[in-house]
Design a protein around this motif. Structure first.
Motif, PDB file in Angstrom:
ATOM      1  N   LEU A 230       0.843  -1.203   0.000  1.00 44.79           N
ATOM      2  CA  LEU A 230       0.000   0.000   0.000  1.00 44.79           C
ATOM      3  C   LEU A 230       0.877   1.253   0.000  1.00 44.79           C
ATOM      4  CD1 LEU A 230      -2.905   1.100   0.229  1.00 44.79           C
ATOM      5  CD2 LEU A 230      -2.609   1.040   2.720  1.00 44.79           C
TER       6      LEU A 230
ATOM      7  N   GLY B 128      -8.748  -8.705  -2.559  1.00 45.97           N
ATOM      8  CA  GLY B 128      -8.500  -7.291  -2.839  1.00 45.97           C
ATOM      9  C   GLY B 128      -7.625  -6.551  -1.847  1.00 45.97           C
ATOM     10  N   LYS B 129      -6.814  -7.275  -1.042  1.00 47.79           N
ATOM     11  CA  LYS B 129      -6.009  -6.578  -0.035  1.00 47.79           C
ATOM     12  C   LYS B 129      -4.526  -6.872  -0.208  1.00 47.79           C
ATOM     13  CE  LYS B 129      -9.593  -6.343   3.468  1.00 47.79           C
ATOM     14  NZ  LYS B 129     -10.008  -6.653   4.820  1.00 47.79           N
ATOM     15  N   VAL B 130      -3.724  -5.897   0.222  1.00 44.83           N
ATOM     16  CA  VAL B 130      -2.273  -6.100   0.265  1.00 44.83           C
ATOM     17  C   VAL B 130      -1.855  -6.318   1.719  1.00 44.83           C
ATOM     18  CG1 VAL B 130      -1.708  -4.849  -1.845  1.00 44.83           C
ATOM     19  CG2 VAL B 130      -1.977  -3.571   0.295  1.00 44.83           C
ATOM     20  N   PRO B 131      -0.741  -6.973   1.961  1.00 43.31           N
ATOM     21  CA  PRO B 131       0.288  -7.391   1.020  1.00 43.31           C
ATOM     22  C   PRO B 131      -0.100  -8.602   0.170  1.00 43.31           C
ATOM     23  CG  PRO B 131       0.804  -8.236   3.202  1.00 43.31           C
ATOM     24  CD  PRO B 131      -0.399  -7.353   3.357  1.00 43.31           C
TER      25      PRO B 131
ATOM     26  N   ARG C 148       5.116  -5.786   7.870  1.00 43.44           N
ATOM     27  CA  ARG C 148       5.454  -7.106   8.412  1.00 43.44           C
ATOM     28  C   ARG C 148       6.121  -7.972   7.341  1.00 43.44           C
ATOM     29  NH1 ARG C 148      -0.367  -8.748  11.099  1.00 43.44           N
ATOM     30  NH2 ARG C 148      -0.231  -7.416  12.955  1.00 43.44           N
TER      31      ARG C 148
ATOM     32  N   ASP D  95      -2.093 -12.054   2.523  1.00 42.50           N
ATOM     33  CA  ASP D  95      -2.261 -12.044   3.980  1.00 42.50           C
ATOM     34  C   ASP D  95      -0.878 -12.166   4.636  1.00 42.50           C
ATOM     35  OD1 ASP D  95      -4.414 -12.401   6.358  1.00 42.50           O
ATOM     36  OD2 ASP D  95      -2.607 -13.544   6.752  1.00 42.50           O
TER      37      ASP D  95
ATOM     38  N   PHE E 201      -5.548   1.922  -3.222  1.00 43.37           N
ATOM     39  CA  PHE E 201      -6.863   1.306  -3.036  1.00 43.37           C
ATOM     40  C   PHE E 201      -7.620   1.173  -4.361  1.00 43.37           C
ATOM     41  CE2 PHE E 201      -6.064   3.089   1.242  1.00 43.37           C
ATOM     42  CZ  PHE E 201      -6.203   1.924   1.991  1.00 43.37           C
TER      43      PHE E 201
ATOM     44  N   SER F  40       1.191   0.585   5.113  1.00 45.51           N
ATOM     45  CA  SER F  40       0.351  -0.469   5.705  1.00 45.51           C
ATOM     46  C   SER F  40       1.106  -1.248   6.793  1.00 45.51           C
ATOM     47  CB  SER F  40      -0.087  -1.440   4.614  1.00 45.51           C
ATOM     48  OG  SER F  40      -0.418  -2.685   5.165  1.00 45.51           O
ATOM     49  N   PRO F  41       0.493  -1.424   7.966  1.00 47.53           N
ATOM     50  CA  PRO F  41       1.171  -2.225   8.999  1.00 47.53           C
ATOM     51  C   PRO F  41       1.440  -3.657   8.539  1.00 47.53           C
ATOM     52  CG  PRO F  41      -1.146  -1.813   9.605  1.00 47.53           C
ATOM     53  CD  PRO F  41      -0.846  -0.968   8.386  1.00 47.53           C
ATOM     54  N   TYR F  42       0.497  -4.194   7.740  1.00 44.66           N
ATOM     55  CA  TYR F  42       0.627  -5.589   7.294  1.00 44.66           C
ATOM     56  C   TYR F  42       1.739  -5.722   6.251  1.00 44.66           C
ATOM     57  CZ  TYR F  42      -3.979  -5.137   9.349  1.00 44.66           C
ATOM     58  OH  TYR F  42      -5.011  -4.831  10.200  1.00 44.66           O
TER      59      TYR F  42
ATOM     60  N   ARG G  64     -13.822   3.674   5.937  1.00 44.00           N
ATOM     61  CA  ARG G  64     -13.380   3.714   7.339  1.00 44.00           C
ATOM     62  C   ARG G  64     -14.423   4.393   8.221  1.00 44.00           C
ATOM     63  NH1 ARG G  64     -10.599   0.892   3.808  1.00 44.00           N
ATOM     64  NH2 ARG G  64      -8.633   0.138   4.657  1.00 44.00           N
TER      65      ARG G  64
HETATM   66  N1  LIG Z   1      -5.248  -9.767   7.401  1.00 42.46           N
HETATM   67  C1  LIG Z   1      -4.615  -9.049   6.319  1.00 42.46           C
HETATM   68  C2  LIG Z   1      -5.067  -7.575   6.311  1.00 42.46           C
HETATM   69  C3  LIG Z   1      -4.605  -6.853   5.060  1.00 42.46           C
HETATM   70  C4  LIG Z   1      -5.262  -5.487   4.936  1.00 42.46           C
HETATM   71  O1  LIG Z   1      -6.270  -5.177   5.597  1.00 42.46           O
HETATM   72  N2  LIG Z   1      -4.713  -4.663   4.039  1.00 42.46           N
HETATM   73  C5  LIG Z   1      -5.281  -3.328   3.767  1.00 42.46           C
HETATM   74  C6  LIG Z   1      -4.184  -2.290   3.718  1.00 42.46           C
HETATM   75  S1  LIG Z   1      -3.548  -1.954   5.323  1.00 42.46           S
HETATM   76  C7  LIG Z   1      -5.946  -3.343   2.409  1.00 42.46           C
HETATM   77  O2  LIG Z   1      -5.333  -3.804   1.455  1.00 42.46           O
HETATM   78  N3  LIG Z   1      -7.163  -2.834   2.298  1.00 42.46           N
HETATM   79  C8  LIG Z   1      -7.836  -2.749   1.039  1.00 42.46           C
HETATM   80  C9  LIG Z   1      -9.155  -2.023   1.162  1.00 42.46           C
HETATM   81  O3  LIG Z   1      -9.490  -1.550   2.237  1.00 42.46           O
HETATM   82  O4  LIG Z   1      -9.813  -1.924   0.120  1.00 42.46           O
HETATM   83  C10 LIG Z   1      -3.093  -9.201   6.438  1.00 42.46           C
HETATM   84  O5  LIG Z   1      -2.611  -9.498   7.541  1.00 42.46           O
HETATM   85  O6  LIG Z   1      -2.389  -9.050   5.429  1.00 42.46           O
END
Ligand SMILES: N[C@@H](CCC(=O)N[C@@H](CS)C(=O)NCC(=O)O)C(=O)O
Length: 235
Positions: A9, A55-58, A24, A69, A43, A19-21, A136
Motif C-alpha cells: 500500500l 483485494g487486499k495487500v500485502p 510485516r 495475507d 486502493f 500499511s502495517p501488514y 473507514r
Molecule cells: N489480514 C490481512 C489484512 C490486510 C489489509 O487489511 N490490508 C489493507 C491495507 S492496510 C488493504 O489492502 N485494504 C484494502 C481495502 O481496504 O480496500 C493481512 O494481515 O495481510
C-alpha cells in the motif's frame, strides 16, 4: 524481471508505504535475506492484484506462487526458505508468535487507528481519498475527525496497553530474544504505520524501553524502516 514481487500500500507519494501488514511482510523478507521488488499499490488499483483472488495487500508473488495475507506470507517464507534465519525462532514457537500477531491485529492496530486515522486522507492519492474516508467512517460509525477528536484519551489507553511489551523488553532487546523475529515485525509494523502517516507521537521520550526497541527495528536491515518517509515515533 524480478521473480519476487511484494505489492505494498502506498500514498500519493509512492515512497510512502504505510500499511502495517505490508511492513510485516517487507521485514520478514529482509529477515530471510530475500531480494524483492516492491510495487506501490493504491486502493483504486484493485485490478492489479486481482490475480491473487482477493483485494487486499500485502500480496507476494514468488516465482509461480502467489500468497496474500501477512501471516500466510510469513508461514510461506518459513516453509519455503528453511535454511534462511527462522522467522519464529523455531517451529514450536510459531503458535505463540501467532498469538502476538493476533494481539497486534485485534488490540494494537484498532487502538492506533483511533489516534492516527484522520491524518491519512491527505497523504493518499487523490483517487483513494473518498474511498478511504467512506469505508473507514462506515467501520467507525463516525467521521475520521470525530474519532481522532479524542485522540488524547485513546493514546493513554494505548500506552497502558503496551505494558506487557515494556515488561518483556526490560529483560531482552527484542520480543524474539537477543535478535528480532516475526513477533517484533508483527508489532513494529503497527508502530511504523503510525510513524508513516502521523506526526502525533505514539510514545513519550521517557518510555525508554519501547523507544529503544523501536529504534533498533528502525535501524534493522540497514535502516530499511527508518528510510521510509515518516515522522517521529517518540515525542
Ligand atoms: N489480514 C490481512 C489484512 C490486510 C489489509 O487489511 N490490508 C489493507 C491495507 S492496510 C488493504 O489492502 N485494504 C484494502 C481495502 O481496504 O480496500 C493481512 O494481515 O495481510
Amino acid at each position: 524481471m524480478a521473480t519476487r514481487i511484494l505489492y505494498e500500500l502506498a500514498g500519493e507519494d509512492p515512497a510512502r508505504r504505510f500499511s502495517p501488514y505490508c511492513w510485516r511482510s517487507h521485514l520478514a523478507l529482509a529477515h530471510k535475506g530475500l531480494e524483492v521488488e516492491t510495487v506501490p499499490w493504491r486502493f483504486m488499483d484493485g485490478d492489479a492484484i486481482a490475480f491473487s483472488g482477493q483485494g487486499k495487500v500485502p500480496v507476494l508473488v514468488d516465482g509461480d506462487t502467489v500468497v496474500h495475507d501477512s501471516w500466510q506470507i510469513a508461514e510461506y517464507l518459513e516453509k519455503t526458505y528453511p535454511d534462511a534465519p527462522s522467522l519464529f525462532g523455531c517451529a514450536e514457537s510459531a503458535p505463540a508468535v501467532r498469538f502476538i500477531n493476533a494481539w497486534a491485529d485485534s488490540v494494537l492496530i484498532p487502538l492506533i487507528s483511533r489516534v492516527v486515522v484522520a491524518d491519512i486522507p491527505p497523504l493518499l492519492a487523490p483517487g483513494d481519498r473518498e474511498y478511504f474516508r467512506r469505508t473507514r467512517e462506515a467501520r467507525f460509525g463516525a467521521t475520521l475527525e470525530a474519532v481522532c477528536a479524542s485522540r488524547d484519551t485513546h493514546i493513554e489507553t494505548l500506552r497502558l496497553t503496551l505494558m506487557p511489551m515494556r515488561l518483556t523488553l526490560r529483560a531482552q532487546p527484542f520480543l524474539g530474544g537477543d535478535t528480532p523475529h516475526y513477533a517484533d515485525y508483527a508489532v513494529f509494523g503497527a508502530f511504523q504505520w503510525a510513524r508513516c502517516v502521523s506526526d502525533y507521537p505514539l510514545l513519550t521520550a521517557d518510555d525508554t524501553v519501547l523507544v529503544q526497541w523501536a529504534d533498533r527495528l528502525l535501524d534493522a536491515f540497514g535502516g530499511l524502516a527508518r528510510q521510509a518517509p515518516g515522522y517521529r515515533i517518540a515525542a
